[in-house]
Design an enzyme around this catalytic site. Structure first.
Site, short mmCIF file in Angstrom:
data_model
loop_
_atom_site.label_atom_id
_atom_site.label_comp_id
_atom_site.label_asym_id
_atom_site.label_seq_id
_atom_site.Cartn_x
_atom_site.Cartn_y
_atom_site.Cartn_z
CB THR A 144 24.59 49.32 11.12
OG1 THR A 144 25.48 49.97 10.23
CG2 THR A 144 25.38 48.65 12.23
CB SER A 192 32.23 46.00 7.88
OG SER A 192 32.65 47.18 8.53
CD GLU A 204 29.02 56.70 4.83
OE1 GLU A 204 28.86 56.08 3.78
OE2 GLU A 204 28.34 57.67 5.17
CG ASN A 250 39.30 53.48 7.39
OD1 ASN A 250 38.13 53.68 7.04
ND2 ASN A 250 40.18 54.47 7.52
#
Length: 543
Positions: free
Chosen positions: A150, A156, A389, A392
């Protein structure tokens, strides 16, 4: 290009074996013994050394706690035995992570990050020399691993990474800044994706590097003040013209994005397992509350709305356990991994664990809002999991994009009911009907919008949510079939199975019946006006 294989065909093509794989948390009997021993060790370790309230209040994990974990071999559980680790499969490692997550999220995240994102690149891609140099010390915990992707402009969107590694003779010069690095405050070795312009003939390729954090030019920022998982270390790592030998390259040059896909599968899955552990803790705390707290002359567990919440929590936990077991068994099958299955696990585990923590607070009433109860901490600790991670929302985009690449005709032809025991054949027939509805929706959306289907995010959200509900349903049915075949299915299991399948079927049906361009356009216009009021005119009229 050939259509992308879908996870439903993968399971149904070998359903009996998948049903058996959903019954246990290890690849074989020998590994099951190892897992049981590790789990017992984690229980004793947690009781003796882990004080969740103190970790939260101090915003740090006492180094003695991590040293005790190292002594149990927890930092080497995914490292091959030849390098001093336990060599656990993904399935077995997930079982241990569930146990850690049930006791404390900060400790679980610290150990899980090391074993997942921190180590997976080296284990999977490392040269024999790299493995021999680092893995033995990483297995004992003498060295601790972290993963640095990151950046301020690249969350993302990993392809937006700006950290660079420029060739200079037989070395590379690494420059850039990585933020929100878990374990960053005390880690010794980092996996760092960096842009390597011109390397391997690629102008914009990413390459992975193994970076010892004691090198000149590496510095660490202050620890971040976080909402939850306060005991875990999270800081910025600065790389100021750090010189790396060519032997620091991990995997193939300019193939970093491809390599990251495999690493993230492991990282997301181990993290999802920790969420299942926290969800189990939320259920346990809630059960104690509703069976002891009295109102109107009765324990509150007597009331229908409370029973409904408990049933939902238990049913969802059962579904996630089933999906975790089956998906991690699929990872053992070959080099293809579980790219789509791991997305479902991450989405479902993080969102249902959040819902369970929220219901735990609700059913504790006012005491749930008081920190001393320990329930509010669960809510704070679990919140980050829907963000890191891969957010969503982004993962739903990836899952839906994969679904649109499936062969809808083949998907429509799949049938579970003939493979299912009569006791659950009606539920299997309902699943078959919903799977056909999904295939129809995919075909209709592609026909109506062509290539633009990949940018229609409101429709993609519906597709991804339907896929997730149906995949979880298939895993629950596979587990039930395995239990029936093994002679271990009782009325309690069948009731639990039918209950959660009802929820999942309703969720899938809702999403598949909600494609509405008029409503999507309305939401887009409302949002566009709000953004314009905030000073930003959106370029796209719809989304």
């Amino acid at each position: 290009m050939a259509p992308l294989a879908d996870p439903f065909r993968r399971v149904l093509s070998n359903f009996a074996a998948c049903a058996r794989s959903a019954l246990g948390d290890a690849r074989d009997a020998e590994e099951a013994d190892t897992v049981r021993a590790l789990e017992a060790s984690v229980e004793r370790f947690s009781q003796r050394h882990v004080d969740p309230a103190r970790i939260d209040a101090d915003a740090r994990i006492d180094p003695a706690v991590l040293e005790a974990a190292k002594g149990l071999g927890l930092f080497g559980m995914t490292i091959p035995q030849e390098f001093g680790g336990a060599g656990l499969s993904m399935k077995a490692a997930c079982r241990v992570m569930r146990c850690l997550g049930r006791h404390n999220a900060s400790v679980g995240v610290s150990i899980g990050l090391h074993n997942g994102l921190g180590l997976r690149g080296l284990i999977h891609l490392g040269t024999p020399e790299q493995k021999q140099r680092y893995l033995p010390d990483l297995a004992t915990g003498r060295l601790v691993a972290c993963f640095c992707a990151t950046e301020s402009g690249a969350g993302s969107e990993i392809a937006a990474i700006r950290t660079s590694a420029v060739e200079d003779g037989d070395q590379f010069v690494l420059s850039g800044e990585k933020i929100y690095v878990t374990n960053g405050g005390f880690a010794d070795l980092a996996t760092v994706p960096a842009r390597t312009p011109g390397l391997g003939g690629s102008r914009r390729g990413l390459t992975l590097f193994l970076v010892p954090l004691n090198l000149a030019g590496v510095s660490r920022g202050r620890e971040e003040h976080k909402l939850g998982i306060k005991g875990s270390s999270t800081c910025t790592l600065h790389f100021d013209e750090v010189r790396l030998p060519r032997s620091a390259i991990l995997g193939e040059v300019s193939r970093g994005l491809d390599h990251l896909a495999h690493i993230l599968e492991w990282g997301r899955t181990l993290m999802a397992a920790g969420c299942v552990g926290l969800m189990q803790s939320a259920l346990e705390k809630t059960l104690f509350q509703v069976t002891n707290r009295k109102q109107f002359g009765r324990v509150i567990g007597e009331f229908g709305m409370v029973r409904e919440k408990i049933a939902a929590m238990r049913g969802r936990l059962h579904a996630l356990e089933s999906a975790m077991r089956l998906s991690t068994a699929l990872d053992e099958e070959g080099p293809g991994g579980i790219p789509q299955e791991s997305l479902v696990l991450k989405l479902a585990c993080t969102e249902w664990a959040w819902a369970a923590a929220d219901e735990a607070v609700q059913l504790h009433g006012g005491s749930g809002y008081i920190e001393e109860t320990g329930v509010a901490r669960l809510l704070r600790d679990i919140r980050i999991t829907r963000i890191f991670e891969g957010a969503n929302e982004v993962l739903r985009f990836h899952l839906a994009s994969a679904a649109f690449a499936w062969d809808a005709g083949e998907l429509a032809g799949l049938r579970l009911a003939p493979l299912m025991d009569a006791a659950l054949r009606p539920e299997a027939e309902r699943f078959d009907g919903l799977l056909q509805s999904l295939a129809t929706a995919l075909a209709e959306q592609k026909k109506a919008h062509g290539i633009k289907v990949f940018v229609r995010q409101m429709a993609q959200r519906r597709v991804a949510s339907a896929v997730a509900s149906l995949y979880l349903s298939l895993c629950v049915l596979a587990r039930a079939q395995g239990e029936i075949a093994a002679g271990s299915a009782d009325d309690a299991l069948l009731d639990l199975t039918r209950h959660v399948l009802g929820e999942l079927a309703a969720a899938a049906q809702y999403e598949l019946s909600s494609f509405d361009e008029g409503r999507d356009g309305l939401a887009s216009r409302v949002a566009a006006r709000e953004c314009e009021r905030a000073g930003c005119a959106l370029k796209e009229k719809t989304a």
